[in-house]
Design a protein around this motif. Structure first.
Motif, PDB file in Angstrom:
ATOM      1  N   PHE A  45      27.552  17.068 -26.335  1.00 22.96           N
ATOM      2  CA  PHE A  45      28.442  18.023 -25.683  1.00 22.96           C
ATOM      3  C   PHE A  45      27.947  18.327 -24.274  1.00 22.96           C
ATOM      4  CE2 PHE A  45      30.063  22.106 -24.431  1.00 22.96           C
ATOM      5  CZ  PHE A  45      31.371  22.090 -24.886  1.00 22.96           C
ATOM      6  N   GLY A  46      28.866  18.328 -23.320  1.00 22.09           N
ATOM      7  CA  GLY A  46      28.492  18.650 -21.953  1.00 22.09           C
ATOM      8  C   GLY A  46      29.672  19.195 -21.170  1.00 22.09           C
ATOM      9  N   LEU A  47      29.455  19.437 -19.886  1.00 20.20           N
ATOM     10  CA  LEU A  47      30.478  19.985 -18.999  1.00 20.20           C
ATOM     11  C   LEU A  47      30.975  18.907 -18.048  1.00 20.20           C
ATOM     12  CD1 LEU A  47      31.911  22.618 -17.843  1.00 20.20           C
ATOM     13  CD2 LEU A  47      30.106  22.573 -16.094  1.00 20.20           C
ATOM     14  N   GLY A  48      32.275  18.704 -18.020  1.00 14.91           N
ATOM     15  CA  GLY A  48      32.871  17.823 -17.030  1.00 14.91           C
ATOM     16  C   GLY A  48      33.239  18.594 -15.782  1.00 14.91           C
ATOM     17  N   ASP A  54      28.310  16.564 -16.069  1.00 10.54           N
ATOM     18  CA  ASP A  54      28.842  15.259 -15.666  1.00 10.54           C
ATOM     19  C   ASP A  54      29.569  15.378 -14.340  1.00 10.54           C
ATOM     20  OD1 ASP A  54      29.878  12.395 -16.938  1.00 10.54           O
ATOM     21  OD2 ASP A  54      31.382  13.347 -15.661  1.00 10.54           O
ATOM     22  N   THR A  55      29.165  14.538 -13.378  1.00 15.89           N
ATOM     23  CA  THR A  55      29.836  14.516 -12.084  1.00 15.89           C
ATOM     24  C   THR A  55      30.031  13.055 -11.675  1.00 15.89           C
ATOM     25  OG1 THR A  55      29.769  15.306  -9.787  1.00 15.89           O
ATOM     26  CG2 THR A  55      27.662  14.737 -10.784  1.00 15.89           C
ATOM     27  N   ALA A  56      30.466  12.836 -10.433  1.00 17.05           N
ATOM     28  CA  ALA A  56      30.695  11.471  -9.945  1.00 17.05           C
ATOM     29  C   ALA A  56      30.793  11.497  -8.430  1.00 17.05           C
ATOM     30  CB  ALA A  56      31.982  10.896 -10.541  1.00 17.05           C
ATOM     31  N   VAL A  73      21.878  15.208 -16.622  1.00 12.29           N
ATOM     32  CA  VAL A  73      22.838  15.100 -15.524  1.00 12.29           C
ATOM     33  C   VAL A  73      23.308  13.657 -15.389  1.00 12.29           C
ATOM     34  CG1 VAL A  73      23.224  15.461 -13.052  1.00 12.29           C
ATOM     35  CG2 VAL A  73      21.734  17.029 -14.332  1.00 12.29           C
ATOM     36  N   THR A  74      24.621  13.502 -15.347  1.00 14.23           N
ATOM     37  CA  THR A  74      25.252  12.188 -15.210  1.00 14.23           C
ATOM     38  C   THR A  74      26.026  12.121 -13.913  1.00 14.23           C
ATOM     39  OG1 THR A  74      25.542  11.986 -17.605  1.00 14.23           O
ATOM     40  CG2 THR A  74      26.938  10.587 -16.225  1.00 14.23           C
ATOM     41  N   THR A  75      25.909  10.996 -13.203  1.00 14.18           N
ATOM     42  CA  THR A  75      26.830  10.732 -12.102  1.00 14.18           C
ATOM     43  C   THR A  75      27.341   9.312 -12.239  1.00 14.18           C
ATOM     44  OG1 THR A  75      27.263  11.060  -9.743  1.00 14.18           O
ATOM     45  CG2 THR A  75      25.222   9.890 -10.308  1.00 14.18           C
ATOM     46  N   LYS A  76      28.369   8.992 -11.436  1.00 14.73           N
ATOM     47  CA  LYS A  76      29.029   7.691 -11.551  1.00 14.73           C
ATOM     48  C   LYS A  76      29.192   7.077 -10.167  1.00 14.73           C
ATOM     49  CE  LYS A  76      31.859   9.970 -15.037  1.00 14.73           C
ATOM     50  NZ  LYS A  76      31.917  11.270 -14.357  1.00 14.73           N
ATOM     51  N   VAL A  77      28.926   5.779 -10.094  1.00 19.37           N
ATOM     52  CA  VAL A  77      29.000   5.046  -8.829  1.00 19.37           C
ATOM     53  C   VAL A  77      30.428   4.563  -8.600  1.00 19.37           C
ATOM     54  CG1 VAL A  77      28.155   3.035  -7.571  1.00 19.37           C
ATOM     55  CG2 VAL A  77      26.598   4.326  -9.055  1.00 19.37           C
ATOM     56  N   TRP A  78      30.959   4.849  -7.414  1.00 19.48           N
ATOM     57  CA  TRP A  78      32.330   4.471  -7.117  1.00 19.48           C
ATOM     58  C   TRP A  78      32.436   2.973  -6.801  1.00 19.48           C
ATOM     59  CZ3 TRP A  78      36.550   5.959  -8.813  1.00 19.48           C
ATOM     60  CH2 TRP A  78      37.770   5.612  -8.209  1.00 19.48           C
ATOM     61  N   THR A  79      33.651   2.445  -6.910  1.00 21.25           N
ATOM     62  CA  THR A  79      33.880   1.002  -6.812  1.00 21.25           C
ATOM     63  C   THR A  79      33.425   0.403  -5.479  1.00 21.25           C
ATOM     64  OG1 THR A  79      36.163   1.448  -6.104  1.00 21.25           O
ATOM     65  CG2 THR A  79      35.797   1.038  -8.438  1.00 21.25           C
ATOM     66  N   GLU A  80      33.520   1.149  -4.406  1.00 23.77           N
ATOM     67  CA  GLU A  80      33.126   0.586  -3.103  1.00 23.77           C
ATOM     68  C   GLU A  80      31.617   0.454  -2.960  1.00 23.77           C
ATOM     69  OE1 GLU A  80      33.174   4.611  -0.308  1.00 23.77           O
ATOM     70  OE2 GLU A  80      35.035   3.503  -0.623  1.00 23.77           O
ATOM     71  N   ALA A 118      15.950  12.211  -9.692  1.00 25.69           N
ATOM     72  CA  ALA A 118      16.565  11.261 -10.612  1.00 25.69           C
ATOM     73  C   ALA A 118      17.663  11.943 -11.405  1.00 25.69           C
ATOM     74  CB  ALA A 118      15.523  10.687 -11.578  1.00 25.69           C
ATOM     75  N   VAL A 119      18.661  11.157 -11.835  1.00 28.42           N
ATOM     76  CA  VAL A 119      19.636  11.637 -12.806  1.00 28.42           C
ATOM     77  C   VAL A 119      19.274  11.037 -14.161  1.00 28.42           C
ATOM     78  CG1 VAL A 119      21.577  12.100 -11.271  1.00 28.42           C
ATOM     79  CG2 VAL A 119      21.196   9.771 -12.091  1.00 28.42           C
ATOM     80  N   ASP A 120      19.829  11.602 -15.197  1.00 25.59           N
ATOM     81  CA  ASP A 120      19.549  11.097 -16.545  1.00 25.59           C
ATOM     82  C   ASP A 120      20.386   9.874 -16.883  1.00 25.59           C
ATOM     83  OD1 ASP A 120      17.748  13.327 -17.886  1.00 25.59           O
ATOM     84  OD2 ASP A 120      19.235  14.321 -16.638  1.00 25.59           O
TER      85      ASP A 120
END
Length: 271
Positions: free
Chosen positions: A9-12, A37-39, A64-71, A93-95
């Motif tokens: 369970f986490g926060l978006g 969770d972020t991006a 903590v989660t982040t996401k790499v964008w397509t570019e 660092a992120v997890d």
């Protein structure tokens, strides 16, 4: 560097910007949330980092989660972009770092992006790596590129109206947990009579039923909210246990209703 399992369970923070996301993260952390969770594309990493830093919650208690964008999926772009994200987040660092969407049209070889993610992990920029919005074929390709047991999750749209069973079954067979986003279906499932009936039987809100359903299937969830009461109610979904009959009733709601399908970005989804 301690590697923690992905919290169920986490926060978006999708679509939350500026002071709105600061307030949401701040309130969530006060209530006991420990996964955020972020991006990169959300445009809120700096505010998320600010809220986390001000909260006083020790970094090692957070996921903590982040996401790499397509570019930024090219081998020479991924690590610099992740370092920029870490600067914004005010972290070393992120997890968890995810490929946010597969490269449109396969323009960037997936193996190259996975290799860069593995390098980021080796350099201590991220503790785990994973993917998002990947189909069965793409997930298999990612596993082949990274090695067995290296893909920590596939984050996908999954809710009672889109149960994604083909992908879920394959992911389970490969030991890759799914993270469900849009678990409440943009709020559409909250008016569902089946969910409302189950909620009434337990004395909870329909949102808690949908979240508990996904978690009982073994998926992680990351609902977002800007309201303290809703944040608190969502968090309480972890304590809700649905019966086998209730789970079976929710299973009948699947109608393949996909809400996130951006042209030029979405892959050829599994049926």
């Amino acid at each position: 560097m301690t590697v923690h399992p992905i919290p169920p369970f986490g926060l978006g923070t999708f679509r939350l910007k500026g002071q709105t996301v600061i307030d949401s993260v701040t309130t969530a952390l006060e209530l006991g949330y420990r996964a955020i969770d972020t991006a990169q594309i959300y445009g809120n990493e700096a505010e998320v980092g600010q809220a986390i830093e001000r909260s006083g919650v020790p970094r090692d208690e957070l996921f903590v989660t982040t996401k790499v964008w397509t570019e930024h999926l090219a081998g020479d772009r991924l690590l610099p972009s992740l370092r920029e994200s870490l600067d914004k987040l005010r972290m070393d660092a992120v997890d968890l770092t995810l490929i946010h969407w597969p490269s449109p049209g396969g323009a960037m070889p997936l193996a190259e992006s996975i290799e860069a993610l593995l390098a980021a992990r080796q350099q201590g920029l991220t503790r785990q790596i994973g993917v998002s919005n990947f189909t069965v074929a793409l997930l298999q390709e990612a596993i082949d590129a990274a090695g067995a047991g290296q893909i920590a999750t596939n984050q996908v749209e999954l809710h009672p109206y889109l149960q994604n069973r083909t992908l879920a079954g394959f992911a389970r067979s490969q030991g890759v947990p799914l993270t469900s986003y849009m678990t409440l279906g943009y709020g559409k499932v909250l008016a569902d009579e089946v969910l409302a009936g189950i909620a009434a039987a337990h004395g909870v809100a329909p949102a808690q039923v949908a979240l508990a359903w996904a978690m009982q299937l073994g998926h992680a969830v990351i609902p977002s909210s800007t309201k303290r009461a809703n944040l608190q109610a969502n968090l309480a979904a972890q304590d809700l246990k649905l019966t086998d009959d209730e789970m079976a009733r929710i299973a009948t709601l699947d109608r393949g209703e996909r809400l996130v399908n951006p042209a030029g970005l979405a892959p050829a989804w599994d049926v």
